[in-house]
Design a protein around this motif. Structure first.
Motif, PDB file in Angstrom:
ATOM      1  N   LYS A  86      13.854 -12.613   5.327  1.00 28.04           N
ATOM      2  CA  LYS A  86      13.198 -12.114   4.132  1.00 28.04           C
ATOM      3  C   LYS A  86      11.683 -12.105   4.362  1.00 28.04           C
ATOM      4  CE  LYS A  86      16.650 -14.462   1.258  1.00 28.04           C
ATOM      5  NZ  LYS A  86      16.853 -15.455   0.160  1.00 28.04           N
ATOM      6  N   PRO A  87      10.954 -11.280   3.631  1.00 23.85           N
ATOM      7  CA  PRO A  87       9.492 -11.287   3.781  1.00 23.85           C
ATOM      8  C   PRO A  87       8.884 -12.669   3.571  1.00 23.85           C
ATOM      9  CG  PRO A  87      10.165  -9.329   2.594  1.00 23.85           C
ATOM     10  CD  PRO A  87      11.402 -10.172   2.755  1.00 23.85           C
ATOM     11  N   GLU A  88       9.479 -13.465   2.715  1.00 22.25           N
ATOM     12  CA  GLU A  88       8.943 -14.808   2.466  1.00 22.25           C
ATOM     13  C   GLU A  88       9.183 -15.781   3.620  1.00 22.25           C
ATOM     14  OE1 GLU A  88      10.960 -13.010   0.467  1.00 22.25           O
ATOM     15  OE2 GLU A  88      12.414 -14.314  -0.587  1.00 22.25           O
ATOM     16  N   ASP A  89       9.929 -15.349   4.631  1.00 20.44           N
ATOM     17  CA  ASP A  89      10.081 -16.163   5.845  1.00 20.44           C
ATOM     18  C   ASP A  89       8.909 -15.969   6.798  1.00 20.44           C
ATOM     19  OD1 ASP A  89      13.567 -15.344   5.770  1.00 20.44           O
ATOM     20  OD2 ASP A  89      12.650 -17.257   5.174  1.00 20.44           O
ATOM     21  N   THR A  90       8.027 -15.040   6.487  1.00 19.31           N
ATOM     22  CA  THR A  90       6.868 -14.796   7.338  1.00 19.31           C
ATOM     23  C   THR A  90       5.999 -16.046   7.431  1.00 19.31           C
ATOM     24  OG1 THR A  90       6.799 -12.432   6.860  1.00 19.31           O
ATOM     25  CG2 THR A  90       4.747 -13.448   7.577  1.00 19.31           C
ATOM     26  N   ALA A  91       5.750 -16.493   8.664  1.00 19.75           N
ATOM     27  CA  ALA A  91       4.992 -17.723   8.898  1.00 19.75           C
ATOM     28  C   ALA A  91       4.840 -17.937  10.394  1.00 19.75           C
ATOM     29  CB  ALA A  91       5.703 -18.923   8.280  1.00 19.75           C
ATOM     30  N   VAL A  92       4.009 -18.904  10.734  1.00 18.63           N
ATOM     31  CA  VAL A  92       4.006 -19.421  12.095  1.00 18.63           C
ATOM     32  C   VAL A  92       5.023 -20.551  12.138  1.00 18.63           C
ATOM     33  CG1 VAL A  92       2.668 -20.542  13.909  1.00 18.63           C
ATOM     34  CG2 VAL A  92       1.592 -18.806  12.453  1.00 18.63           C
ATOM     35  N   TYR A  93       5.933 -20.470  13.095  1.00 17.79           N
ATOM     36  CA  TYR A  93       6.994 -21.454  13.225  1.00 17.79           C
ATOM     37  C   TYR A  93       6.660 -22.422  14.367  1.00 17.79           C
ATOM     38  CZ  TYR A  93       9.966 -19.053   9.893  1.00 17.79           C
ATOM     39  OH  TYR A  93      10.470 -18.506   8.738  1.00 17.79           O
ATOM     40  N   TYR A  94       6.810 -23.701  14.071  1.00 17.80           N
ATOM     41  CA  TYR A  94       6.503 -24.755  15.034  1.00 17.80           C
ATOM     42  C   TYR A  94       7.750 -25.581  15.309  1.00 17.80           C
ATOM     43  CZ  TYR A  94       1.654 -23.857  13.637  1.00 17.80           C
ATOM     44  OH  TYR A  94       0.436 -23.273  13.363  1.00 17.80           O
ATOM     45  N   CYS A  95       7.947 -25.947  16.566  1.00 17.35           N
ATOM     46  CA  CYS A  95       8.955 -26.944  16.885  1.00 17.35           C
ATOM     47  C   CYS A  95       8.259 -28.281  17.080  1.00 17.35           C
ATOM     48  CB  CYS A  95       9.758 -26.564  18.120  1.00 17.35           C
ATOM     49  SG  CYS A  95       8.788 -26.310  19.621  1.00 17.35           S
ATOM     50  N   ALA A  96       8.997 -29.339  16.835  1.00 17.20           N
ATOM     51  CA  ALA A  96       8.412 -30.668  16.921  1.00 17.20           C
ATOM     52  C   ALA A  96       9.499 -31.678  17.263  1.00 17.20           C
ATOM     53  CB  ALA A  96       7.735 -31.036  15.609  1.00 17.20           C
ATOM     54  N   ALA A  97       9.071 -32.832  17.776  1.00 20.24           N
ATOM     55  CA  ALA A  97       9.997 -33.885  18.200  1.00 20.24           C
ATOM     56  C   ALA A  97       9.659 -35.194  17.512  1.00 20.24           C
ATOM     57  CB  ALA A  97       9.928 -34.062  19.718  1.00 20.24           C
ATOM     58  N   ALA A  98      10.704 -35.879  17.093  1.00 14.50           N
ATOM     59  CA  ALA A  98      10.551 -37.170  16.430  1.00 14.50           C
ATOM     60  C   ALA A  98      11.564 -38.155  16.988  1.00 14.50           C
ATOM     61  CB  ALA A  98      10.763 -37.023  14.928  1.00 14.50           C
ATOM     62  N   ALA A  99      11.266 -39.430  16.790  1.00 15.65           N
ATOM     63  CA  ALA A  99      12.172 -40.471  17.287  1.00 15.65           C
ATOM     64  C   ALA A  99      13.309 -40.760  16.320  1.00 15.65           C
ATOM     65  CB  ALA A  99      11.384 -41.739  17.570  1.00 15.65           C
ATOM     66  N   SER A 100      13.087 -40.521  15.048  1.00 12.32           N
ATOM     67  CA  SER A 100      14.044 -40.939  14.030  1.00 12.32           C
ATOM     68  C   SER A 100      14.635 -39.753  13.271  1.00 12.32           C
ATOM     69  CB  SER A 100      13.363 -41.871  13.028  1.00 12.32           C
ATOM     70  OG  SER A 100      12.810 -42.993  13.679  1.00 12.32           O
ATOM     71  N   TRP A 101      15.884 -39.886  12.900  1.00 18.52           N
ATOM     72  CA  TRP A 101      16.535 -38.904  12.035  1.00 18.52           C
ATOM     73  C   TRP A 101      15.928 -39.014  10.626  1.00 18.52           C
ATOM     74  CZ3 TRP A 101      18.679 -34.553  12.109  1.00 18.52           C
ATOM     75  CH2 TRP A 101      19.496 -34.098  11.075  1.00 18.52           C
ATOM     76  N   ARG A 102      15.761 -37.914   9.969  1.00 21.05           N
ATOM     77  CA  ARG A 102      15.179 -37.841   8.619  1.00 21.05           C
ATOM     78  C   ARG A 102      13.711 -38.274   8.611  1.00 21.05           C
ATOM     79  NH1 ARG A 102      18.366 -34.686   5.342  1.00 21.05           N
ATOM     80  NH2 ARG A 102      20.533 -35.394   5.329  1.00 21.05           N
TER      81      ARG A 102
END
Length: 121
Positions: A86-102
């Motif tokens: 959708k047009p509202e999905d327009t954005a810069v998308y970033y991936c990231a890593a974390a140690a913990s779930w949630r």
């Protein structure tokens, strides 16, 4: 861990894109992986996350049912399949890593450089 996101582009509403995020430098399977996005003028927001082995996933309400996060711990890559864009999905998308779930966004320790997704109406 170093993260490199790719796969963004310009698509029409209703179409699909698949983002990839390749990781290097540390043991990929030890990290929860997430996707976030930031539209112009907006704060960065959570999109999806996947647990270490891929057994658990989490999505924001705005993308649930349209986006799918997955990972390949052999290829050290996490994916975001985005359907029915959708047009509202327009954005810069970033991936990231974390140690913990949630983990909240502030506890994601490693970030990729971002890839632009633009959805035209």
């Amino acid at each position: 861990v170093q993260l490199q996101a790719s796969g963004g582009g310009l698509v029409q509403a209703g179409m699909s894109l698949r983002l990839s995020c390749a990781a290097s430098g540390r043991i990929f399977s030890r990290y929860v992986m997430g996707w976030f996005r930031q539209a112009p003028g907006n704060e960065r927001e959570f999109v999806a996350a996947i647990s270490w082995s891929g057994g658990m996933t989490s999505y924001s309400d705005s993308v649930k049912g349209r986006f799918t996060i997955s990972r390949d711990n052999v290829k050290n890559t996490v994916y975001l399949q985005m359907n029915s864009l959708k047009p509202e999905d327009t954005a810069v998308y970033y991936c990231a890593a974390a140690a913990s779930w949630r983990a909240p966004m502030s506890e994601y320790d490693y970030w990729g450089q971002g890839t632009q997704v633009t959805v035209s109406s």
